[in-house]
Design a protein around this motif. Structure first.
Motif, short mmCIF file in Angstrom:
data_model
loop_
_atom_site.label_atom_id
_atom_site.label_comp_id
_atom_site.label_asym_id
_atom_site.label_seq_id
_atom_site.Cartn_x
_atom_site.Cartn_y
_atom_site.Cartn_z
N GLU A 67 2.22 31.81 50.19
CA GLU A 67 1.35 31.55 48.99
C GLU A 67 2.20 31.29 47.88
O GLU A 67 2.17 30.57 46.90
CB GLU A 67 0.71 32.92 48.82
CG GLU A 67 -0.60 32.84 47.92
CD GLU A 67 -1.63 31.99 48.82
OE1 GLU A 67 -1.55 31.65 49.87
OE2 GLU A 67 -2.60 31.75 47.90
N LEU A 68 3.50 32.08 47.62
CA LEU A 68 4.44 31.90 46.68
C LEU A 68 5.03 30.74 46.66
O LEU A 68 5.11 29.82 45.77
CB LEU A 68 5.40 32.84 46.56
CG LEU A 68 5.04 34.24 46.00
CD1 LEU A 68 6.03 35.30 46.72
CD2 LEU A 68 4.86 34.35 44.53
N THR A 69 5.36 29.97 47.91
CA THR A 69 6.22 28.65 48.11
C THR A 69 5.17 27.56 47.92
O THR A 69 5.43 26.74 47.23
CB THR A 69 6.63 28.87 49.55
OG1 THR A 69 7.21 30.03 49.86
CG2 THR A 69 7.38 27.41 49.72
N ARG A 70 3.81 27.91 48.19
CA ARG A 70 2.95 26.81 47.96
C ARG A 70 2.59 26.79 46.54
O ARG A 70 2.72 25.51 45.79
CB ARG A 70 1.60 27.05 48.84
CG ARG A 70 0.65 26.19 48.54
CD ARG A 70 -0.67 26.64 49.56
NE ARG A 70 -1.39 27.80 48.75
CZ ARG A 70 -2.00 27.78 47.60
NH1 ARG A 70 -2.25 26.58 46.97
NH2 ARG A 70 -2.65 28.96 47.34
N ILE A 71 2.26 27.72 45.95
CA ILE A 71 1.92 27.91 44.56
C ILE A 71 3.15 27.27 43.66
O ILE A 71 3.00 26.39 42.49
CB ILE A 71 1.20 29.03 43.91
CG1 ILE A 71 0.03 29.22 44.82
CG2 ILE A 71 0.94 28.96 42.47
CD1 ILE A 71 -0.84 30.53 44.47
N LEU A 72 4.33 27.87 43.75
CA LEU A 72 5.44 27.60 42.99
C LEU A 72 5.75 26.06 43.08
O LEU A 72 6.58 25.62 42.32
CB LEU A 72 6.64 28.47 43.55
CG LEU A 72 6.52 29.95 42.70
CD1 LEU A 72 7.41 31.03 43.33
CD2 LEU A 72 6.58 29.77 40.97
N GLY A 73 5.75 25.56 44.33
CA GLY A 73 6.13 24.07 44.64
C GLY A 73 5.20 23.07 44.16
O GLY A 73 5.59 21.98 44.19
N THR A 74 4.17 23.60 43.45
CA THR A 74 3.43 22.58 42.82
C THR A 74 3.64 22.17 41.03
O THR A 74 3.34 21.43 40.52
CB THR A 74 1.85 22.74 42.55
OG1 THR A 74 1.69 24.06 41.85
CG2 THR A 74 1.18 23.37 43.84
N LEU A 75 4.78 23.08 40.73
CA LEU A 75 5.20 22.98 39.54
C LEU A 75 6.42 22.07 39.31
O LEU A 75 7.42 22.34 39.91
CB LEU A 75 5.85 24.60 38.97
CG LEU A 75 4.70 25.52 38.86
CD1 LEU A 75 5.38 26.75 38.37
CD2 LEU A 75 3.43 25.10 38.18
N PRO A 76 6.13 21.13 38.33
CA PRO A 76 7.38 20.10 38.16
C PRO A 76 8.66 20.86 37.74
O PRO A 76 9.63 20.20 38.12
CB PRO A 76 6.90 19.07 37.13
CG PRO A 76 5.28 19.47 37.03
CD PRO A 76 5.08 20.79 37.53
N CYS A 77 8.83 21.88 37.14
CA CYS A 77 9.82 22.55 36.44
C CYS A 77 10.48 23.33 37.48
O CYS A 77 11.58 24.06 37.26
CB CYS A 77 9.56 23.49 35.48
SG CYS A 77 8.51 24.76 35.77
N VAL A 78 10.04 23.44 38.80
CA VAL A 78 10.71 24.44 39.93
C VAL A 78 11.37 23.32 40.84
O VAL A 78 11.05 22.56 41.50
CB VAL A 78 9.65 25.13 40.66
CG1 VAL A 78 10.45 26.02 41.82
CG2 VAL A 78 9.28 26.16 39.69
N ALA A 79 12.73 23.54 41.00
CA ALA A 79 13.48 22.69 41.82
C ALA A 79 13.57 23.23 43.28
O ALA A 79 13.79 22.57 44.10
CB ALA A 79 15.17 22.78 41.27
N ALA A 80 13.51 24.75 43.59
CA ALA A 80 13.46 25.33 44.76
C ALA A 80 13.05 26.62 44.54
O ALA A 80 13.04 27.14 43.43
CB ALA A 80 15.14 25.17 45.09
N ILE A 81 12.71 27.35 45.58
CA ILE A 81 12.64 28.47 46.05
C ILE A 81 13.43 29.01 46.94
O ILE A 81 13.86 28.52 47.94
CB ILE A 81 11.09 29.09 46.31
CG1 ILE A 81 10.83 28.53 47.84
CG2 ILE A 81 10.16 28.62 45.26
CD1 ILE A 81 10.83 29.40 48.77
N VAL A 82 13.97 30.34 46.94
CA VAL A 82 15.14 31.00 47.82
C VAL A 82 14.23 32.31 48.12
O VAL A 82 14.10 33.17 47.11
CB VAL A 82 16.10 31.29 46.94
CG1 VAL A 82 17.23 31.88 47.91
CG2 VAL A 82 16.80 29.90 46.35
N SER A 83 13.71 32.48 49.17
CA SER A 83 12.99 33.68 49.94
C SER A 83 13.87 34.56 50.74
O SER A 83 14.48 33.92 51.72
CB SER A 83 11.79 33.14 50.23
OG SER A 83 10.98 34.31 51.04
N GLU A 84 13.64 35.77 50.61
CA GLU A 84 14.21 36.79 51.47
C GLU A 84 13.80 36.58 53.07
O GLU A 84 14.42 36.84 53.91
CB GLU A 84 13.78 37.94 51.19
CG GLU A 84 14.50 39.05 52.11
CD GLU A 84 13.75 40.31 52.38
OE1 GLU A 84 12.76 40.57 51.38
OE2 GLU A 84 13.87 40.88 53.38
#
Ligand code: AFP
Length: 322
Positions: A67-84
């Motif tokens: 859920e976090l990856t999907r929603i954050l991935g739609t934002l143009p200002c987010v280059a990457a997510i780093v998840s545990e």
């Protein structure tokens, strides 16, 4: 009119960071709903896989991460997510994006099946060039941090580097400002630790705990509280004061908790509320990481208790006065 998380952040730090917090709030709303109804669906229990930490993934770990990856991935200002939960960063093809969002999607997830509080912990880093290099720098470089505690009420706590505020999820699904300028008491009534590990802690930690139990830290009488869900144990410590400690153990000589996903965001919030956080000898926010999944000892809480612990550790390793 009540202020939402996104409005609060946008007013203080601009629309891009506001959108990041809005996205985390949107994911948290879905995670909260899933947790609330967990007993009615096939959502309790293990997913059947282990994560990169070698831990059993719960179904809700996987849901929260997706859920976090999907929603954050739609934002143009987010280059990457780093998840545990992931082996490496997930990169998005967003030209000029400047943030990485680092998170533990569902902390304390072994508590889900028994209906005990769990949480999401996150921080935001500036990305310039390589994503991994950008997030390994000391925690003093973090842009902002926050956590959500899924408890009797669902609460979102955040810092943008200047104070701490909290928001409560209302029935319409909005997190609304419920407390601004949160302050941690300078000395608390609680210590919070897994005392079953005490036999394998370095001696300085046992001495320190004996000092607290013996009422020898400013004559304060302490009670023990330990949930085993870091977000919940931290949230109580933030509100009521005291200390949470997860020292090095024989099994986890560098500590059990993760520097990036757990220790750093909570250290930033603790400091911004007037508290402190160390790994024993050193301030958590001064530590650079060697890898994204680094572990650390964590002692976080009120100023008096954390300084006393740091002094005891310094004396034990011959570093002398702070
Ligand atoms: P899980 O997410 O596997 O439940 O781990 C929770 C956690 O990382 C943190 O939330 C707790 O503070 C800590 O572990 C509890 O560890 P112990 O069970 O060793 O006391």
């Amino acid at each position: 009119m009540a202020t939402t998380v996104e409005q609060y952040v946008t007013e203080r730090a601009g629309a891009e960071l506001g959108s990041v917090y809005g996205a985390v709030a949107a994911a948290a709303r879905e995670i909260a709903r899933k947790i609330r109804l967990a007993g009615l669906g096939d959502i309790y229990g293990a997913f059947g896989a282990t994560n990169v930490q070698g831990e059993q993934q719960q179904k809700l770990d996987v849901f929260a991460n997706d859920e976090l990856t999907r929603i954050l991935g739609t934002l143009p200002c987010v280059a990457a997510i780093v998840s545990e939960e992931d082996e490496g960063p997930v990169l998005f093809d967003h030209a000029g994006a400047k943030f990485a969002v680092i998170f533990d999607p569902l902390d304390g997830s072994s508590n889900i099946d028994v209906n005990v509080n769990v949480g999401t912990i996150f921080s935001v880093a500036k990305v310039s060039g390589d994503v991994v290099a950008s997030v390994l720098v000391p925690g003093t470089e973090q842009v902002a941090a926050g956590y959500v505690v899924y408890g009797p009420s669902c609460v979102f706590v955040l810092t943008l580097g200047s104070g701490v505020a909290s928001f409560t999820l209302d029935d319409s699904g909005e997190f609304l400002l419920s407390s601004d300028a949160m302050k941690m008491p300078t000395q608390g009534p609680y210590y919070s630790t897994n005392e079953a590990n005490a036999a394998t802690w370095p001696a300085a930690y046992r001495d320190y705990l004996a000092t607290l139990i013996g009422g020898k830290l400013n004559d304060k009488a302490y009670s023990a509280r330990y949930i085993g869900s870091l977000v919940a144990d931290f949230h109580r410590t933030l509100l009521k004061g005291g200390v949470f400690l997860y020292p090095p153990t024989e099994k986890a000589p560098r500590g059990k908790l993760r520097l990036l996903y757990e220790a750093r965001p909570l250290a930033m919030i603790a400091e911004q509320a007037g508290g402190a956080a160390v790994n024993g000898a050193d301030r958590i926010l001064d530590l650079a990481a060697e890898g994204i999944h680094d572990r650390t000892a964590l002692i976080v809480g009120s100023q008096v208790e954390v300084e006393a612990l740091q002094k005891t550790v310094h004396e034990s390793i011959g570093l002398g006065a702070l």
